[in-house]
Write a protein that holds these residues in place. Structure first.
Motif, PDB file in Angstrom:
ATOM      1  N   VAL A  16       0.835  -1.317   0.143  1.00 16.01           N
ATOM      2  CA  VAL A  16       0.063   0.118  -0.035  1.00 16.01           C
ATOM      3  C   VAL A  16       0.728   1.215   0.121  1.00 16.01           C
ATOM      4  CG1 VAL A  16      -0.400   0.389   2.410  1.00 16.01           C
ATOM      5  CG2 VAL A  16      -2.320   0.635   1.074  1.00 16.01           C
ATOM      6  N   LEU A  17       2.122   1.153   0.263  1.00 16.85           N
ATOM      7  CA  LEU A  17       3.097   2.272   0.463  1.00 16.85           C
ATOM      8  C   LEU A  17       3.432   2.774  -0.899  1.00 16.85           C
ATOM      9  CD1 LEU A  17       5.360   1.482   3.552  1.00 16.85           C
ATOM     10  CD2 LEU A  17       3.203   3.022   3.437  1.00 16.85           C
ATOM     11  N   SER A  18       3.741   4.197  -1.153  1.00 17.03           N
ATOM     12  CA  SER A  18       4.303   4.703  -2.208  1.00 17.03           C
ATOM     13  C   SER A  18       5.879   4.698  -2.351  1.00 17.03           C
ATOM     14  CB  SER A  18       3.683   6.027  -2.442  1.00 17.03           C
ATOM     15  OG  SER A  18       4.100   6.915  -1.531  1.00 17.03           O
ATOM     16  N   PRO A  19       6.522   4.790  -3.594  1.00 12.67           N
ATOM     17  CA  PRO A  19       7.771   4.859  -3.509  1.00 12.67           C
ATOM     18  C   PRO A  19       8.490   5.966  -2.624  1.00 12.67           C
ATOM     19  CG  PRO A  19       7.036   4.643  -5.919  1.00 12.67           C
ATOM     20  CD  PRO A  19       5.951   4.708  -4.989  1.00 12.67           C
ATOM     21  N   LYS A  20       7.735   7.068  -2.596  1.00 14.45           N
ATOM     22  CA  LYS A  20       8.248   8.341  -1.652  1.00 14.45           C
ATOM     23  C   LYS A  20       8.256   8.019  -0.229  1.00 14.45           C
ATOM     24  CE  LYS A  20       7.943  13.217  -1.717  1.00 14.45           C
ATOM     25  NZ  LYS A  20       6.924  14.274  -2.237  1.00 14.45           N
ATOM     26  N   SER A  21       6.906   7.223   0.181  1.00 16.56           N
ATOM     27  CA  SER A  21       6.957   6.833   1.571  1.00 16.56           C
ATOM     28  C   SER A  21       7.912   5.795   1.866  1.00 16.56           C
ATOM     29  CB  SER A  21       5.523   6.730   1.965  1.00 16.56           C
ATOM     30  OG  SER A  21       4.826   5.789   1.337  1.00 16.56           O
TER      31      SER A  21
END
Ligand SMILES: Nc1ncnc2c1ncn2[C@@H]1O[C@H](COP(=O)(O)OP(=O)(O)OP(=O)(O)O)[C@@H](O)[C@H]1O
Ligand SMILES: [Mg+2]
Length: 304
Positions: free
Chosen positions: A91-96
């Motif tokens: 569920v996490l984005s590359p940025k996070s």
């Protein structure tokens, strides 16, 4: 300088009632700035060795020195690791994800944002910065794994089959990234791969492992020439005029085709020079050099 020094490492796993000797007295060194390829058939012990280097496993015997120092928090901070099957929370984005790892690596907030922005740009991830990990393509995921691996500005990168299962076009791009990382940041790289052309393209030196042992090591060129057959020169000629001289110089003659087996690039140059000096009319020329694939098959076959 040897930035990685692996000395007499052994490691066994208990499996049910039996024992598997995954590493048996392995020694190798990697020089500063080098790309070193670790080859060997499935189960040879490559991943086990990398896992010991990252501190995920403890060896039974032997020692690993990084920058001349035994493995410790200090040496781990200088390394990072990429595996072809790395995964992050869906569920996490590359940025996070990158921000999370930046915190794990204790990089201060402003510096962290700066590095993340730079690496996303370097690896072309800006467009997908906010997307969920589960929605990324395989190539985007791998580029994210590489971005994560560069966050702590490692001096050493351990790459365990980094292009595993990727489309050829993505694999080609990633190989270019690996070469670019090695050049730009002077990162020393220890790479395992089953793709021989990948190793051939990237590695300066290699070691071949089989059943936990290193059975051969050297530069790609020397290892190939030592273990695999010669370079074959095949020349189609306009006509044969100096037959005796050609035979005397080791050429085989079959109608209008000359062939010669050679031991080195130097001998190859000499043979070509000999033909031109003697004004042999060359219509076509073919040079068959041993490939790393031939080398792998030969060593894997021999050790069986
Ligand atoms: N945790 C474990 N428990 C038991 N045996 C293990 C464990 N980890 C690895 N092994 C065994 O140790 C040997 C070496 O495994 P390793 O994963 O290092 O091989 P590899 O060279 O990386 O192979 P591949 O090319 O398939 O990735 C294998 O026989 C494997 O089954
Ligand atoms: Mg492996």
């Amino acid at each position: 300088m040897n930035i990685i020094q692996v000395a007499n490492i052994s490691k066994s796993f208990k499996y049910q009632k039996s024992r598997v000797k995954a590493l048996d007295n392995v020694s190798l060194y990697v020089k500063k700035g080098e790309i070193f390829g670790l080859l060997g058939p499935n189960g040879a012990g490559k991943t086990t060795l990398l896992n010991i280097m990252t501190g995920m496993l403890l060896q039974d015997e032997g020692e690993i020195n990084i920058f001349g120092k035994p493995l410790s928090r200090e040496t781990f901070e200088k390394m990072n690791y990429v595996s072809g099957d790395s995964r992050f929370h869906w569920v996490l984005s590359p940025k996070s994800i990158l921000d999370f790892y930046g915190r794990v690596y204790a990089i201060e907030k402003n510096e962290r944002s700066e590095r993340i922005a730079k690496l996303m740009q370097f690896l072309g991830l800006e467009r997908v910065a906010e997307r969920r990990f589960s929605d990324l393509s395989t190539g985007e995921r791998m580029r994210l794994v590489f971005a994560k691996s560069l966050l702590n500005y490692p001096k050493i990168l351990l790459l365990d089959e980094p292009t595993l299962g990727l489309d050829p076009d993505i694999a080609v791009r990633l190989r270019k990234e690996i070469a670019r990382i090695n050049k730009k940041f002077k990162t020393t790289i220890l790479l395992t791969s089953h793709y021989m052309h990948e190793v051939e393209q990237l590695a300066d030196r290699i070691a071949f492992m089989h059943q936990g042992k290193i059975i051969d090591t050297g530069t790609v060129q020397k290892a190939k020439m030592k273990n695999v057959y010669d370079i074959n020169l095949i020349v189609k000629v306009g006509g044969i005029s100096k037959k005796d001289l050609l035979l005397k110089n080791g050429f085989k003659i079959n109608k209008n085709v000359l062939s010669k087996s050679l031991k080195s690039e130097d001998d190859l140059n000499k043979a070509i020079h000999f033909l031109s000096k003697n004004k042999v009319k060359i219509n076509d020329i073919e040079i068959k050099k041993p490939s790393l694939e031939d080398y792998f098959i030969k060593l894997a076959g021999d050790s069986k």
